[in-house]
Design an enzyme around this catalytic site. Structure first.
Site, short mmCIF file in Angstrom:
data_model
loop_
_atom_site.label_atom_id
_atom_site.label_comp_id
_atom_site.label_asym_id
_atom_site.label_seq_id
_atom_site.Cartn_x
_atom_site.Cartn_y
_atom_site.Cartn_z
N CYS A 104 0.83 -1.21 0.00
CA CYS A 104 0.00 0.00 0.00
C CYS A 104 0.87 1.26 0.00
O CYS A 104 0.70 2.14 -0.83
CB CYS A 104 -0.94 0.02 1.19
SG CYS A 104 -2.21 -1.24 1.07
N HIS A 105 1.80 1.34 0.97
CA HIS A 105 2.58 2.57 1.05
C HIS A 105 4.07 2.29 1.22
O HIS A 105 4.81 3.12 1.70
CB HIS A 105 2.07 3.45 2.19
CG HIS A 105 0.63 3.79 2.04
ND1 HIS A 105 -0.36 3.06 2.66
CD2 HIS A 105 0.00 4.73 1.31
CE1 HIS A 105 -1.52 3.56 2.32
NE2 HIS A 105 -1.35 4.58 1.52
N GLY A 106 4.48 1.04 0.88
CA GLY A 106 5.91 0.75 0.82
C GLY A 106 6.61 0.60 2.14
O GLY A 106 7.70 1.14 2.33
N PRO A 157 6.62 4.10 5.89
CA PRO A 157 5.81 4.93 6.79
C PRO A 157 5.31 4.22 8.07
O PRO A 157 4.86 4.92 8.97
CB PRO A 157 4.63 5.35 5.92
CG PRO A 157 4.50 4.26 4.91
CD PRO A 157 5.88 3.72 4.67
#
Lengths: 313, 189, 480
Positions: B152-154, B167
């Site tokens: 999703c956001h690495g 994150p």
């Protein structure tokens, strides 16, 4: 006053309308002598009795009757017979775990090879079902289906407090005395059982079909088996369940003497709890709500009097 | 009410009237507030939902280097059988360099005999960033640190499930679990 | 009253700004705060407010129950019990919803009888009355749909009976029936559509209620004298605080009764058979609707005869629907100029007879129609026999012994003999229901039209103001 009178008339009519469903051929099931401890707005279930009732259910009824709406954890939840404040989560209650582990159930989750295994039940599992399905239950009981007992006390009577429990209590101990059941040779040459009636108006003989048991509290119509005045047929009907309780059928863990009356009383009270496990919460919340509403109505009445005091109406 | 009327009885009367009205309104508002409670509470987890919250998993079936994923009450969990190299990588990472410092041993539960079983790591399957389910050995992307990678956001997790890059603020959670036997793990919510 | 001047004056900058864009506060103020209301409304007039509360309770608890209910035939029954057992406070919400249906109908019937007594259906309030009838119809539909959802024995078989009524309609009946059911019989698809519609209809009721209040606020309230407001100063008081507090008091008293049922007798208004999971193979021995539909059920069953080409089954359905339809045209059936029956001594007697007949019809609806109310003589035993020579005969007996002896004698002679009960003539529930049904329709179609033309009203006051003065000076009673 006129308003009150009219309202009263309305309510009595309502009461008649609701009780009027009562036209049935079975004997009215009275509460036990002294009434039910749980009856009435402040009545409470007698938890010792509910605990014993669970033992009667386990050891006698559960052989044929399921209670699919109950789980073992319910026994240890607030308001349940084995609730322990040290275990607010009923899953941790050792008694509940023990009861659950005593029953083997078919795991609803398949094992790694895709088969379904039997395993000891856990508190979160529903009560063990005595038969895998209705067909198996019928096959094992001469075609009759032992009804699920989860809500049996709500499914009998007319919804008033304790009527369903009274039905269970009276039915289970209401079979005629075995000594009054006579045997003779029937027309087909086989033995048949019959019961002689010699009451006020009900004279005659009632033939008990094979595998059927007469009970005056069972709803039914016995006209076809009645040899006597068809205008005065005995109360009740036949059911496929033989009388189950005899003195000492279970050995109570708490040492109470297991008379038929005691066991019937206990199982009825257990089923009363099972049918509506939140009844104690319901009644204990009811009292403060009623007090609040009455106080609020008084306040509103005085407000009303104040506001209207200068207006003719 | 006429303004010129300032005789005593009338004043008292007005005060009492006010008091009764205030009490009535307060009682009504208070009661309405209490009525709201059951309507809010009913959305909390029901008894059966709370009860069905543990699962026993047989870990002997997990291939080395692979993982299995289970759902308990709808939440995903990972059980991964680490290779010796992966274990070594997890154990040799200096704790001070981690965003959420934890040793590998802190993230394991003891076997029934009291020893640790470093080959098996059990973690929650929810990325601590926004709850996506990270990709693992079965998904073709282990991330920069050989553990899990959240698409999703690495976020990159290492072989101990610790956050290394991206994150996500904290390591993958270790659920409440225990070894029932050496090969069966019981995970509870 | 109609076209009364708005007295709302926005106080703050924001309310002024809002008022010139969406005068919603003005609408609320003019409708529920400053609305001029006759000062002589008695407690029977509080049931409008009570009904609004009932509707809100049903919608709020219903929305919440829908979060937990499963509308499939396999799970509906268990999901309702799960609500009662596992959902936090689910037992409370479900019992409020179930008892609430009965309370809603109790209130609506009192509200309707009040309208009938004080002539609230007469000009200029015809539309108001008709909208009320629409609400009543929607309520019955909603209650019927909702009763199916617990998927108990009464749910299934009650719905089956009611939907079979549509089958009585000539030519298209069966097509309509299977369209309603979505198949040859009640199944999963029926339950799902009933659930959907049960969720929809209450919001339609809420919509019609808004129209109902709108139609009320054009001519203003009727009142126990039936005399229209002539002088707003003398005849009326503002709705707030005078009627907010009076309605509030009545609502709380009503809630006390409501709560007594919810907490102490939650199942007494329902039927025990509905706690048996639906089984299409077994119909309950006594199939009856909920109490609030019993009078109409009695009318349905009272029609046991054909009229011309119309068969009894269809005729019963026609009568049942006509019993509701007649309410819609009531404003044009009652010919009297005087609204309130307070001043119509003869009509008043017929009205109380009408109330009694409705209650008694409810009683008939609950009972087996063939059961005797007043027996006329004892049941006899009838022995029917066929002699050996083929002659057929029968003979009645009072006593069982003689009858049995005679039967044995005939059998011994080589014939066939059997005994059955010959019911004594009696006045039965079916007869009572027929008389009451006749009165129900006569009240609307004969008594009200004729009586209105012939009756001389007595003591009707000139104005509300004078009626109030006359009452308080003559009897010195502060409140009715």
């Amino acid at each position: 006053m006129k308003l009150l009178r009219t309202l009263f008339a309305g309510f009595s009519a309502l009461a008649i309308a609701t009780t009027a469903h009562a036209a049935g051929g079975s004997k009215h099931a009275d509460a036990p002598e002294g009434g039910w401890p749980f009856a009435g707005p402040v009545g409470k279930l007698e938890m010792d009795s509910v605990q014993r009732g669970y033992q009667v259910y386990r050891e006698v009824c559960a052989a044929c009757h399921g209670m699919k709406l109950l789980s073992y954890r319910n026994l240890g939840e607030k308001g349940g017979p084995f609730y322990d404040y040290e275990y607010p989560n009923a899953n941790d209650n050792p008694l509940v775990k023990e009861f659950a582990a005593m029953d083997e159930i078919l795991d609803p989750v398949p094992n790694d090879s895709g088969d379904y295994d039997y395993r000891p039940a856990r508190p979160s599992d529903p009560f063990r079902s005595p038969y895998p399905n209705e067909q198996a239950a019928r096959a094992a009981n001469g075609g009759a289906y032992p009804p699920d007992l989860s809500v049996i006390t709500k499914a009998r009577g007319h919804g008033a407090d304790g009527e369903g429990a009274s039905y269970v209590y009276r039915l289970i101990k209401g079979y005629p005395d075995p000594e009054t059941i006579l045997t003779r040779e029937g027309e087909d040459g086989l033995n048949e059982n019959y019961i002689k009636f010699d009451d006020d108006k009900t004279h005659g003989e009632l033939v008990q079909p094979l595998g059927q048991y007469y009970n005056p509290y069972m709803p039914g119509d016995v006209t076809a088996q009645w040899d006597g005045d068809p205008r005065h047929v005995p109360y009740g009907g036949f059911l496929a369940m033989a009388p189950q309780l005899t003195d000492g059928r279970v050995e109570y863990m708490d040492g109470t003497e297991a008379t038929v009356d005691q066991m019937a009383y206990d199982i009825a009270q257990f089923l009363q709890w099972a049918g509506d496990p939140k009844q104690s919460q319901r009644k204990s919340l009811g009292l403060p709500v009623m007090i609040y509403l009455v106080l609020l109505s008084l306040l509103l009445w005085f407000s009303y009097q104040r506001i209207w005091r200068k207006v003719g109406h | 009410m006429s303004e010129s009327n300032t005789t005593n009885p009338e004043e008292i009367d007005e005060e009492r009237r006010d008091f009764i009205h205030i009490a009535t309104v307060a009682a009504t508002v208070g009661g309405a507030g209490l009525v709201a409670y059951p309507f809010i509470d009913q959305m909390n987890a029901a008894g059966d939902t709370k009860a069905a919250s543990s699962l026993e998993v047989d870990i002997s079936q997990i291939p080395v280097g692979g993982e299995i994923r289970v759902l308990i009450g709808g939440k995903p969990f990972f059980l991964r059988h680490r290779t010796p190299a992966e274990v070594a990588a997890a154990e040799s990472t200096p704790v001070s360099s981690l965003p959420d410092p934890q040793t590998d041993a802190d993230r394991l539960m003891p076997l029934p005999d009291g020893n640790l079983n470093p080959a098996i790591i059990v973690t929650s399957g929810s990325c601590t960033h926004l709850g996506c389910v990270p990709v693992g050995p079965g998904g073709g992307n282990l991330g920069d640190y050989g553990g899990w990678y959240c698409p999703c956001h690495g976020s990159h997790y290492d072989t101990s499930g610790r956050i290394r890059k991206g994150p996500a603020p904290t390591n993958l959670e270790i659920p409440d679990y225990e070894y029932v036997t050496a090969s069966v793990v019981k995970i509870s919510l | 009253m109609s076209g009364h001047e708005s007295t709302y004056k926005p106080a703050s900058g924001f309310t002024k700004w809002l008022d010139s864009r969406l005068p919603i506060i003005r609408l609320a103020h003019d409708s529920f705060v400053d609305f001029p209301t006759p000062k002589n409304l008695n407690y029977w007039y509080t049931f409008g407010g009570i009904l609004a509360v009932c509707l809100v309770i049903q919608i709020v608890t219903g929305v919440v129950l829908a979060m937990h209910y499963t509308a499939t035939v396999d799970q509906a029954f268990a999901s309702v019990e799960r609500i009662m057992r596992d959902v936090p406070f689910g037992w409370l919400l479900r019992y409020i919803h179930a008892v609430g249906a009965s309370m809603f109908f109790l209130a609506v019937y009192i509200h309707m009888f009040r309208g009938l007594y004080y002539g609230s259906y007469k000009a200029p309030r015809e539309i108001l009355w008709i909208l009320g009838c629409v609400i009543f119809l929607l309520m019955m539909a909603t209650a019927f749909l909702g009763y199916m959802l617990p998927w108990g024995q009464m749910s299934l078989h009650g719905a089956n009976v009611i939907i079979s009524l549509f089958g009585a309609i000539p030519l298209v009946g069966e097509a309509i029936q299977s369209w309603l059911l979505g198949g040859p019989s009640i199944g999963n698809q029926t339950l799902q559509r009933f659930f959907s519609l049960h969720y929809l209809l209450p919001f339609m009721i809420a919509g019609v209620v808004i129209l109902h209040i709108w139609a009320l606020h054009v001519p203003g309230n009727n009142n126990p004298t039936g005399v229209e407001v002539q002088d707003v100063e003398k005849d009326t008081v503002p709705f707030h605080p005078y009627y907010t507090v009076k309605d509030g008091f009545a609502i709380v008293v009503f809630l006390i009764i409501f709560a007594a049922f919810v907490f102490y007798l939650p199942n007494v208004l329902g039927h025990a058979d509905n706690y048996i999971e639906a089984n299409p193979l077994v119909t309950p021995a006594h199939i009856v609707p909920e109490w609030y539909l019993l009078p109409f059920y009695a009318i349905l069953r009272a029609i046991t005869f054909d009229i011309g080409p119309i068969e009894a089954k269809l005729l019963g359905v026609i009568f049942m629907f006509a019993a509701i339809a007649v309410l819609f045209v009531l404003p044009w059936l009652d010919t009297a100029k005087t609204k309130s029956m307070r001043y119509r001594p003869v009509a008043k007697q017929f009205f109380f007879g009408f109330v009694a007949s409705c209650l008694l019809l409810g009683w008939c609806g609950a009972m087996n129609p063939d059961d005797p109310i007043i027996p006329m003589g004892e049941d006899k035993l009838l022995v029917e026999f066929t002699n050996a020579d083929g002659n057929i005969g029968s003979r009645p007996f009072d006593g069982y012994e003689e009858a049995a002896a005679f039967r044995a004698e005939k059998q011994a002679e080589g014939g066939v003999a059997s005994m059955s009960i010959q019911k004594a003539p009696a006045f039965r529930f079916i007869h009572l229901a027929q008389i009451l049904t006749a009165y129900y329709f006569a009240y609307f179609l004969v008594i009200l039209p004729i009586l209105g033309l012939r009756e001389k009203p007595k003591g009707e006051p000139d104005s509300i103001h004078k009626a109030v003065l006359g009452q308080s000076s003559a009897q010195a009673v502060p409140a009715e």
